[in-house]
Structures are given as C-alpha cells and as structure tokens.
Design an enzyme around this catalytic site. Structure first.
Site, short mmCIF file in Angstrom:
data_model
loop_
_atom_site.label_atom_id
_atom_site.label_comp_id
_atom_site.label_asym_id
_atom_site.label_seq_id
_atom_site.Cartn_x
_atom_site.Cartn_y
_atom_site.Cartn_z
N CYS A 83 -2.87 15.24 2.30
CA CYS A 83 -4.20 14.93 1.45
C CYS A 83 -5.10 16.33 1.54
O CYS A 83 -5.38 16.86 2.67
CB CYS A 83 -4.96 13.72 1.46
SG CYS A 83 -5.95 13.62 0.27
N CYS A 124 0.95 -1.12 0.00
CA CYS A 124 0.05 0.06 0.10
C CYS A 124 0.79 0.99 0.00
O CYS A 124 1.53 1.45 0.71
CB CYS A 124 -0.94 -0.04 1.22
SG CYS A 124 -2.01 1.51 1.51
N CYS A 174 -6.29 0.92 7.42
CA CYS A 174 -6.74 1.82 6.48
C CYS A 174 -7.14 2.92 7.32
O CYS A 174 -7.84 3.11 7.94
CB CYS A 174 -7.92 1.03 5.77
SG CYS A 174 -7.98 0.41 4.66
N CYS A 182 -10.63 10.12 7.94
CA CYS A 182 -9.42 9.74 7.31
C CYS A 182 -8.46 10.57 8.03
O CYS A 182 -8.40 11.86 8.16
CB CYS A 182 -9.29 10.11 6.01
SG CYS A 182 -7.67 9.85 5.45
N CYS A 232 -11.09 14.03 3.85
CA CYS A 232 -12.33 13.29 4.45
C CYS A 232 -12.32 13.35 5.80
O CYS A 232 -11.35 13.08 6.47
CB CYS A 232 -12.20 12.04 3.78
SG CYS A 232 -12.25 11.82 1.92
N1 SAH Z 1 -7.35 9.10 -1.38
C1 SAH Z 1 -7.57 7.84 -1.89
C2 SAH Z 1 -6.72 6.50 -1.32
C3 SAH Z 1 -6.34 6.59 -0.06
S1 SAH Z 1 -7.38 6.18 1.11
C4 SAH Z 1 -8.85 7.58 -1.59
O1 SAH Z 1 -9.63 8.10 -0.77
O2 SAH Z 1 -9.34 6.46 -2.13
C5 SAH Z 1 -7.78 4.54 1.00
C6 SAH Z 1 -9.02 3.94 1.57
O3 SAH Z 1 -8.84 3.98 2.90
C7 SAH Z 1 -10.06 4.94 1.31
O4 SAH Z 1 -11.09 3.81 0.69
C8 SAH Z 1 -10.45 5.41 2.27
O5 SAH Z 1 -11.78 5.92 2.20
C9 SAH Z 1 -10.13 4.71 3.52
N2 SAH Z 1 -10.12 5.10 4.73
C10 SAH Z 1 -9.67 6.41 5.12
N3 SAH Z 1 -9.68 6.68 6.32
C11 SAH Z 1 -10.25 5.38 6.96
C12 SAH Z 1 -10.38 5.00 8.38
N4 SAH Z 1 -10.23 5.81 9.34
N5 SAH Z 1 -11.01 3.80 8.39
C13 SAH Z 1 -11.01 3.03 7.36
N6 SAH Z 1 -10.96 3.37 6.14
C14 SAH Z 1 -10.30 4.39 6.07
FE1 SF4 Z 2 -7.48 11.77 1.03
FE2 SF4 Z 2 -8.04 10.45 3.09
FE3 SF4 Z 2 -9.84 11.44 1.56
FE4 SF4 Z 2 -8.37 9.44 0.70
S1 SF4 Z 2 -9.67 9.14 2.54
S2 SF4 Z 2 -9.01 11.22 -0.34
S3 SF4 Z 2 -6.43 10.01 1.54
S4 SF4 Z 2 -8.53 12.59 2.91
#
Ligand code: SAH
Ligand code: SF4
Length: 388
Positions: A115, A108, A346, A122, A119
C-alpha cells in the site's frame, strides 16, 4: 508455439463477459450461463460446464481460462478464522481472511500488493507498495474462499458460505479504483455472489475524489479510517490526510450518504496508547461529526507489530473513550480481535511485498508522533525501539 497468454475470465464482470462472447462470435446470453458456472457454481474448467455446447467449450479453451490464485499458505485459527496467503507473482503475496460469526461469515479481501498510503500503525503500510491487483486477482480471493468453505462446510450448490465482504485486507481499494469496481459488481451480481450492497464494504483511508466516483458508479457500504480527531495528528498517522484533510473527507462522506445503501458511514478508529486515545480526543472527535454526519464508530484495538514502535491502548482506555462517544449520542462498537494467533487480525496482514517505494527507509526515519494540542493532557508519545 503460441505464446499469447490466455484471457482470464475472472477479469470480466457480466457486461464485459457479454462483450467478450460477442467478440468470439457467441450470443451474449451465453455469457450469463458462463458467468453462473464460474461464480455461482465455482467451476473453473470449461469441460465441466456441461450445458455449454462442446464447440463453445473447445473454442473457449483455446483463448481463455479461469485463472485461480495459488495459495501458498492456508491456516485456521482456534476461533475458526481462516487465512490464505496467495502468490501473485514476482515475489509478491497477498492475504485473505475468512471470519465466521454466529449470524454471518465475512471475507476480508486485499486490493493491492502493499500500500502506498503508508499509515504508521499498519504493517502493510510499512511494507511499501508493489502493484495494484487486477480485477481477476481481487475476485479470485472470493472465488477461492467461497468454494473452499462451501466444500468444508458441506453446503449445497445454492447455499453460500460467505455473506459479507469487506475490502479491508492489504491495500487502499480506492487507489485501485478501475480494477475494484468490476470486482464489486461481480460480488453484487445475482448470477455471481448475490451480495446486497449493504453487505459489501469498501474501507478507505480517505481518497476523496474516488469516494465521489464510487457514489456514482457502485455505491456499497463505506467505512472510513479516521484514527485522529484533528488534522495535525491525522497528517502523521494517515499521511493521505495532507492531501485530503478531515473537513474535505467528512464533506465527501456527507455526499456519499445520498447514494449509500446504509444511512450512516462507519468510522474506524485504531486505538493507539498515548497517541489518539485520551478522553479529550474522544470529545473532540464527537464534536467533529455530531450534528454533521450520521456515523457509527468502530474502535479497533491496535494490533502491534515490532517495527511500528506503537502500543495498544489498554482495555480500560478503549472503554473510557467509547463511553465519551456514547454519551455524545454516537453509536460506538469495539471490534473484537479475531485470528490473532495466525496473524490475521486487522493491520497484521503483511503478505510479501517487493517494495518499489522505499517505505521501510522512509518510515524508519519518520519523526516521532507528537499528540496534537487538544490532547496535551495525554502522555507524550515516545516511540519504542523495535527491539522491545
Ligand atoms: N486501506 C484501507 C483498507 C485496509 S486497512 C483503509 O485504510 O481503510 C483496514 C483497517 O485496518 C483500517 O481501518 C486500518 O486503519 C486498520 N488497521 C491497519 N493497521 C492496523 C493495526 N495494526 N491494528 C489495528 N487496525 C489496523
Ligand atoms: Fe494502506 Fe494500511 Fe493505511 Fe489502509 S491502513 S491505507 S492498508 S497503509
């Protein structure tokens, strides 16, 4: 003293390396030899590239280098998951996670320091954004992990430790498109890592125009972070939805399928207690994609971190949600959490980010998430204090 920085050969895919060799007065076929030494065999010192002419090695040493990342932490979890923290300068660090399974081993990889999408669930998003990684920094994560794991597992020169790559570390890969694509090409290159397109996955929060470009430039497997069944909720969880709402995103996915190496798109859905996990929301989600787009749902139990104020859905709730999707005929899996004892699961990847976007303050002030009308039956969402 010459202070011109050396060119980093990890920045160059094979065609760029050919052009580079020509520029320094070498035949383009030398580029293939050089590329194989670096990526296939994992050699970084020109002196060790024994079948290259001494004169070429000396010439390269004067102008170029294979610039690795330095690991400031390297932890292995009880389940074999291994996480490296790499220094990328100026107080920034990114994380890379190796996940072994019975029939594969997945790496990964991070694409940005921080970023900018922000979100709510995250931890990378909470840290804000510092900068894009270069192609060399993206591929250096694979270079480092592949060769370290080969050594650890006692594999021979032709054997590969890593069978799959997912761009699911820190950052939004499609907001660093120009640096991402050459790195993907190196992963796919038979003289590099030789991974098939199906085994390289780009995960995106939904940068619609770049999904279209990826389809043209380098179609690998695509995963989309959906996380909500309607725009009102997705606007709050994944703010880029305000720019590219669900319908546009699904249309981009339909177009992507023409070129995709798989005949479905993976939809990631992070299960947040009382926010997006009701059976009514599962039905709404099924209705969105059914008869429109072949997808596989991957339900990810939320990995909590204190500042989020969010909670993980109970296993029973995740199961019930999955069953609604299955009954609607949609392939659904629940992701196993790996490496959480070393914060490698994740969304737990936080690295170190010198935020230039003031995300911490914006997110602390963000309004509480209120579930959308279709989810009215679910409990109202009240953010917890981060002290809890
Ligand atoms: N930015 C990209 C890739 C990185 S995040 C994206 O958002 O797709 C990779 C995955 O982890 C994404 O599906 C994201 O939504 C998930 N993710 C982020 N924070 C998380 C959390 N706290 N618990 C579980 N999954 C999470
Ligand atoms: Fe960025 Fe995290 Fe959202 Fe992926 S899930 S786009 S890494 S803020």
């Amino acid at each position: 003293m010459n202070t011109t920085p050396l060119d980093n050969l990890l920045d160059l895919d094979q065609s760029a390396l050919k052009a580079y060799c020509e520029r320094v007065g070498e035949k383009p076929f030398r580029a293939t030899q050089l590329f194989r030494w670096i990526h296939h065999r994992g050699v970084g010192r020109f002196d060790d590239m024994t079948d290259l002419a001494r004169s070429l090695r000396a010439k390269l040493a004067g102008v170029a280098e294979v610039r690795p990342l330095s690991a400031i932490a390297d932890k292995t979890s009880a389940d074999g998951t291994r996480k490296w923290l790499f220094d990328v300068g100026q107080g920034n660090a990114v994380e890379t996670v190796y996940i072994p399974e019975d029939d594969r081993a997945t790496l990964c990889i991070s694409s940005q320091a921080g970023c900018a999408v922000g979100c709510r669930f995250c931890s990378t998003g909470h840290q804000g954004f510092s900068r894009n990684l270069t192609t060399g920094e993206i591929i250096a994560q694979l270079w480092h992990a592949e060769h370290q794991m080969r050594a650890k597992l006692g594999l021979g020169a032709g054997e590969r430790a890593i069978s799959n790559v997912v761009m699911m570390g820190m950052g939004e890969p499609l907001q660093n498109y120009a640096q991402l694509v050459p790195a993907l090409r190196m992963m796919l290159d038979d003289h590099g890592y030789g991974l098939s397109r199906r085994r390289v996955t780009v995960s995106t929060s939904g940068v619609v125009p770049m999904i279209d470009r990826l389809r043209e430039d380098c179609p690998v497997a695509l995963a989309v972070s959906l996380h909500a069944p309607d725009d009102a909720l997705r606007d709050q969880l994944v703010p880029i939805n305000k720019k590219y709402p669900i319908d546009e995103l699904l249309s981009a996915c339909e177009r992507y399928l023409d070129a995709a190496p798989r005949d479905f798109i993976t939809m990631e859905y992070c299960m947040l207690d009382g926010v997006n996990d009701s059976p009514a929301q599962a039905r709404q989600l099924a209705g969105l994609v059914k008869n429109r787009l072949p997808v596989k749902f991957n339900l990810i139990p939320f990995n909590p971190f204190p500042e989020s104020g969010l909670k993980r859905s109970s296993n029973a709730r995740v199961q019930a949600f999955g069953e609604v999707l299955l009954e609607a005929g949609l392939v659904t899996t629940i992701r196993k959490t790996r490496g959480d004892d070393i914060d490698a699961a994740c969304g737990q990847l936080a690295g170190e980010v010198q935020d230039r976007t003031d995300a911490q303050r914006r997110m602390t002030r963000a309004i509480p998430i209120v579930a959308a009308p279709a989810a009215a039956a679910s409990r109202p969402f009240v953010p917890q204090s981060s002290k809890q």
